[in-house]
Design a protein around this motif. Structure first.
Motif, short mmCIF file in Angstrom:
data_model
loop_
_atom_site.label_atom_id
_atom_site.label_comp_id
_atom_site.label_asym_id
_atom_site.label_seq_id
_atom_site.Cartn_x
_atom_site.Cartn_y
_atom_site.Cartn_z
N ILE A 25 4.84 -6.80 0.00
CA ILE A 25 6.17 -7.15 0.48
C ILE A 25 6.35 -6.68 1.92
N VAL A 26 6.99 -7.52 2.74
CA VAL A 26 7.36 -7.13 4.09
C VAL A 26 8.88 -7.27 4.24
N LEU A 27 9.42 -6.49 5.17
CA LEU A 27 10.82 -6.62 5.57
C LEU A 27 10.83 -7.35 6.91
N GLU A 28 11.38 -8.56 6.91
CA GLU A 28 11.43 -9.34 8.15
C GLU A 28 12.78 -9.12 8.82
N ALA A 29 12.74 -8.66 10.08
CA ALA A 29 13.96 -8.43 10.85
C ALA A 29 13.99 -9.40 12.02
N GLN A 30 15.02 -10.23 12.07
CA GLN A 30 15.24 -11.11 13.21
C GLN A 30 16.32 -10.47 14.06
N SER A 79 10.26 -9.55 13.55
CA SER A 79 9.36 -8.44 13.26
C SER A 79 9.22 -8.27 11.76
N CYS A 80 7.98 -8.10 11.29
CA CYS A 80 7.72 -7.89 9.87
C CYS A 80 7.17 -6.48 9.68
N PHE A 81 7.85 -5.68 8.87
CA PHE A 81 7.48 -4.30 8.60
C PHE A 81 6.88 -4.20 7.21
N ALA A 82 5.78 -3.46 7.07
CA ALA A 82 5.18 -3.22 5.75
C ALA A 82 6.15 -2.39 4.93
N ALA A 83 6.65 -2.97 3.83
CA ALA A 83 7.75 -2.34 3.09
C ALA A 83 7.35 -1.02 2.43
N ASP A 84 6.06 -0.84 2.11
CA ASP A 84 5.67 0.41 1.47
C ASP A 84 5.32 1.48 2.50
N ARG A 85 5.45 1.15 3.79
CA ARG A 85 5.15 2.13 4.85
C ARG A 85 6.38 2.47 5.68
N MET A 86 7.38 1.58 5.67
CA MET A 86 8.54 1.79 6.53
C MET A 86 9.83 1.51 5.77
#
Length: 245
Positions: free
Chosen positions: A211-216, A232-239
């Motif tokens: 899973i990623v968290l996509e932030a526009q 920007s796509c953040f690795a959800a298990d890391r951030m």
């Protein structure tokens, strides 16, 4: 007897991927913290109603992410590192946001191009459709772990040397300053959670199903004129993203 954890069959999503997602979530929730180990393959196979080979495939995928590690004679150890907290505020800056949570911060330019802006890009930057923009594609990391991958867009008329300045200075803030923009602020951020696509899996070194968290987001100068639009796509298990007001 342990309660059976349901996995969906005939959905087009491989069983091992579903199981990897469930184990990843359990690790994130701290379900296995007391032991520091993932339950044995036989236990997981019974819980999910699958064979050990399917469980083994799920654990192998999580090992590729660096989330678990097989230890001979002991089982599967959790290698979970604490999520990095990233604040989103009026002045959002990647390096400053990570602060002392990591020792080494890096942003690498994957590629750049001059494009014609249409749709969301033109609208976010407040420019006419078809006007040129500079696209920067980057991956950011902390202590060697990829944390996010981004595609960012800048009005080419105002920032014609954005790619060259970024390549030299390794900083969007410094590249802006080289164009005469000394300060800018965040005006909007929209965040959604979704499965990573193929390129994101590769660049963030994730396994299928992650899973990623996509932030526009849109940044503007102090007069309110948009200067940057990013996905920007953040690795959800890391951030984890923290909204500050």
């Amino acid at each position: 007897m342990a309660k059976r954890k349901v996995v969906e069959r005939q959905t087009g999503v491989a069983l091992w991927r579903q199981i990897a997602d469930r184990i990843r979530l359990a690790i994130s929730n701290g379900d296995y913290d007391a032991a520091g180990m993932v339950p044995p393959e036989t236990v997981l196979a019974g819980e999910f109603g699958v064979n050990r080979h399917t469980v083994r495939s799920a654990l192998a995928a999580l090992a590729e992410e660096g989330l678990v590690r097989a230890v001979q004679g002991r089982g599967t150890m959790i290698e979970r590192k604490e999520r990095v907290s990233y604040p989103i505020s009026r002045r959002t800056r990647f390096s400053q946001g990570l602060g002392r949570q990591v020792k080494e911060i890096g942003t690498r330019l994957l590629g750049h191009a001059e494009l014609r802006a249409f749709g969301d890009i033109a609208s976010a930057l407040g420019i006419a459709p078809g006007e040129p923009v500079i696209e920067l594609r980057t991956v950011s990391s902390g202590d060697g772990r990829p944390l996010s991958v981004s595609a960012s867009y800048y009005p080419a008329a105002r920032f014609p040397r954005m790619a060259e300045e970024f390549e030299e200075l390794h900083s969007v803030t410094k590249a802006f300053a080289a164009h005469g923009l000394d300060d800018y602020v965040r005006v909007s951020t929209e965040i959604v959670a979704r499965h990573a696509d193929g390129d994101e899996l590769s660049m963030l070194k994730l396994s299928a199903g992650a899973i990623v968290l996509e932030a526009q987001s849109v940044n503007a100068d102090l007069d309110g004129r948009p200067v940057e639009y990013s996905r920007s796509c953040f690795a959800a298990d890391r951030m984890k993203l923290r909204i500050e007001t």
